[in-house]
Motif scaffolding. Sequence first.
Motif, mmCIF file in Angstrom:
data_model
loop_
_atom_site.group_PDB
_atom_site.id
_atom_site.type_symbol
_atom_site.label_atom_id
_atom_site.label_comp_id
_atom_site.label_asym_id
_atom_site.label_seq_id
_atom_site.Cartn_x
_atom_site.Cartn_y
_atom_site.Cartn_z
ATOM 1 N N GLN A 82 0.857 -1.185 0.000
ATOM 2 C CA GLN A 82 0.000 0.000 0.000
ATOM 3 C C GLN A 82 0.889 1.230 0.000
ATOM 4 O O GLN A 82 1.715 1.399 0.899
ATOM 5 C CB GLN A 82 -0.906 -0.002 1.229
ATOM 6 N N MET A 83 0.707 2.059 -0.997
ATOM 7 C CA MET A 83 1.555 3.241 -1.148
ATOM 8 C C MET A 83 0.693 4.489 -1.059
ATOM 9 O O MET A 83 -0.190 4.706 -1.905
ATOM 10 C CB MET A 83 2.292 3.199 -2.491
ATOM 11 N N ASN A 84 0.927 5.284 -0.041
ATOM 12 C CA ASN A 84 0.186 6.524 0.170
ATOM 13 C C ASN A 84 1.116 7.723 0.064
ATOM 14 O O ASN A 84 2.343 7.575 0.125
ATOM 15 C CB ASN A 84 -0.482 6.505 1.554
ATOM 16 N N SER A 85 0.527 8.878 -0.075
ATOM 17 C CA SER A 85 1.303 10.132 -0.167
ATOM 18 C C SER A 85 2.432 9.997 -1.169
ATOM 19 O O SER A 85 3.586 10.337 -0.882
ATOM 20 C CB SER A 85 1.857 10.501 1.215
ATOM 21 N N LEU A 86 2.108 9.505 -2.331
ATOM 22 C CA LEU A 86 3.131 9.248 -3.341
ATOM 23 C C LEU A 86 3.791 10.534 -3.801
ATOM 24 O O LEU A 86 3.154 11.602 -3.871
ATOM 25 C CB LEU A 86 2.515 8.500 -4.525
ATOM 26 N N LYS A 87 5.071 10.411 -4.110
ATOM 27 C CA LYS A 87 5.888 11.526 -4.570
ATOM 28 C C LYS A 87 6.447 11.206 -5.953
ATOM 29 O O LYS A 87 6.583 10.022 -6.302
ATOM 30 C CB LYS A 87 7.048 11.754 -3.602
ATOM 31 N N PRO A 88 6.799 12.224 -6.709
ATOM 32 C CA PRO A 88 7.394 11.955 -8.034
ATOM 33 C C PRO A 88 8.616 11.037 -7.958
ATOM 34 O O PRO A 88 8.841 10.230 -8.870
ATOM 35 C CB PRO A 88 7.755 13.348 -8.540
ATOM 36 N N GLU A 89 9.376 11.140 -6.875
ATOM 37 C CA GLU A 89 10.571 10.292 -6.751
ATOM 38 C C GLU A 89 10.238 8.832 -6.472
ATOM 39 O O GLU A 89 11.123 7.986 -6.448
ATOM 40 C CB GLU A 89 11.514 10.834 -5.663
ATOM 41 N N ASP A 90 8.964 8.517 -6.280
ATOM 42 C CA ASP A 90 8.550 7.117 -6.147
ATOM 43 C C ASP A 90 8.351 6.460 -7.508
ATOM 44 O O ASP A 90 8.095 5.257 -7.587
ATOM 45 C CB ASP A 90 7.250 7.017 -5.351
ATOM 46 N N THR A 91 8.457 7.231 -8.558
ATOM 47 C CA THR A 91 8.268 6.704 -9.900
ATOM 48 C C THR A 91 9.309 5.638 -10.222
ATOM 49 O O THR A 91 10.491 5.790 -9.910
ATOM 50 C CB THR A 91 8.372 7.847 -10.933
ATOM 51 N N GLY A 92 8.847 4.551 -10.849
ATOM 52 C CA GLY A 92 9.764 3.494 -11.243
ATOM 53 C C GLY A 92 9.027 2.202 -11.512
ATOM 54 O O GLY A 92 7.799 2.125 -11.352
ATOM 55 N N MET A 93 9.785 1.198 -11.914
ATOM 56 C CA MET A 93 9.230 -0.140 -12.073
ATOM 57 C C MET A 93 9.351 -0.836 -10.731
ATOM 58 O O MET A 93 10.436 -0.869 -10.132
ATOM 59 C CB MET A 93 10.001 -0.908 -13.144
ATOM 60 N N TYR A 94 8.257 -1.378 -10.268
ATOM 61 C CA TYR A 94 8.227 -2.051 -8.973
ATOM 62 C C TYR A 94 8.190 -3.561 -9.190
ATOM 63 O O TYR A 94 7.353 -4.059 -9.941
ATOM 64 C CB TYR A 94 7.013 -1.593 -8.170
ATOM 65 N N TYR A 95 9.094 -4.236 -8.492
ATOM 66 C CA TYR A 95 9.233 -5.678 -8.623
ATOM 67 C C TYR A 95 8.956 -6.368 -7.297
ATOM 68 O O TYR A 95 9.400 -5.911 -6.241
ATOM 69 C CB TYR A 95 10.646 -6.047 -9.060
ATOM 70 N N CYS A 96 8.274 -7.482 -7.398
ATOM 71 C CA CYS A 96 8.078 -8.355 -6.253
ATOM 72 C C CYS A 96 9.169 -9.419 -6.284
ATOM 73 O O CYS A 96 9.544 -9.901 -7.361
ATOM 74 C CB CYS A 96 6.687 -9.001 -6.350
ATOM 75 N N GLY A 116 7.407 -7.134 -12.909
ATOM 76 C CA GLY A 116 7.359 -5.712 -12.579
ATOM 77 C C GLY A 116 6.062 -5.052 -12.990
ATOM 78 O O GLY A 116 5.372 -5.492 -13.912
ATOM 79 N N THR A 117 5.739 -3.984 -12.285
ATOM 80 C CA THR A 117 4.588 -3.154 -12.612
ATOM 81 C C THR A 117 5.020 -1.694 -12.490
ATOM 82 O O THR A 117 5.703 -1.313 -11.539
ATOM 83 C CB THR A 117 3.389 -3.482 -11.691
ATOM 84 N N GLN A 118 4.639 -0.891 -13.464
ATOM 85 C CA GLN A 118 5.115 0.487 -13.538
ATOM 86 C C GLN A 118 4.281 1.404 -12.657
ATOM 87 O O GLN A 118 3.043 1.366 -12.683
ATOM 88 C CB GLN A 118 5.072 0.986 -14.983
ATOM 89 N N VAL A 119 4.974 2.239 -11.903
ATOM 90 C CA VAL A 119 4.332 3.282 -11.099
ATOM 91 C C VAL A 119 4.881 4.624 -11.567
ATOM 92 O O VAL A 119 6.098 4.816 -11.597
ATOM 93 C CB VAL A 119 4.612 3.083 -9.600
ATOM 94 N N THR A 120 3.985 5.528 -11.921
ATOM 95 C CA THR A 120 4.386 6.855 -12.366
ATOM 96 C C THR A 120 3.637 7.890 -11.538
ATOM 97 O O THR A 120 2.408 7.872 -11.486
ATOM 98 C CB THR A 120 4.082 7.063 -13.851
ATOM 99 N N VAL A 121 4.388 8.760 -10.890
ATOM 100 C CA VAL A 121 3.802 9.800 -10.052
ATOM 101 C C VAL A 121 4.164 11.156 -10.648
ATOM 102 O O VAL A 121 5.338 11.492 -10.778
ATOM 103 C CB VAL A 121 4.307 9.703 -8.608
#
Length: 123
Positions: A82-96, A116-121
């Motif tokens: 769970q990702m809250n208060s996301l910031k632009p610097e959280d942008t990236g490909m997220y891997y489990c 991976g799943t892409q997160v863009t803030v």
Amino acid sequence: QVQLVESGGGSVQAGGSLRLSCVASGYTYRRNFMGWFRQAPGKEREGVAAIYTDDGRTYYADSVKGRFTISQDNGKNTVYLQMNSLKPEDTGMYYCAADSSQRWYYDWGYNYWGQGTQVTVSS
């Protein structure tokens, strides 16, 4: 054959939230870590959070403490981020990643990885 499948990524504005899911198949939970890593363009992959599957202890990178929460549902073989208060610097490909007996933030310690799943803030 072990498979990890991530979902839940997307594009959000700064301050928004996303919940990532990682479903593990063909994998028997052991007394090891499951973790989330991310990689931004031009940067090294970094550990974000991990959970020790035996007792549920959680670990976080300093950059996400207080904003991200990792959890598990053993009955569904699923780990969430769970990702809250996301910031632009959280942008990236997220891997489990699964099955590490090393320090949770050592990516080389994990035996299994998702695609991976892409997160863009955006700001």
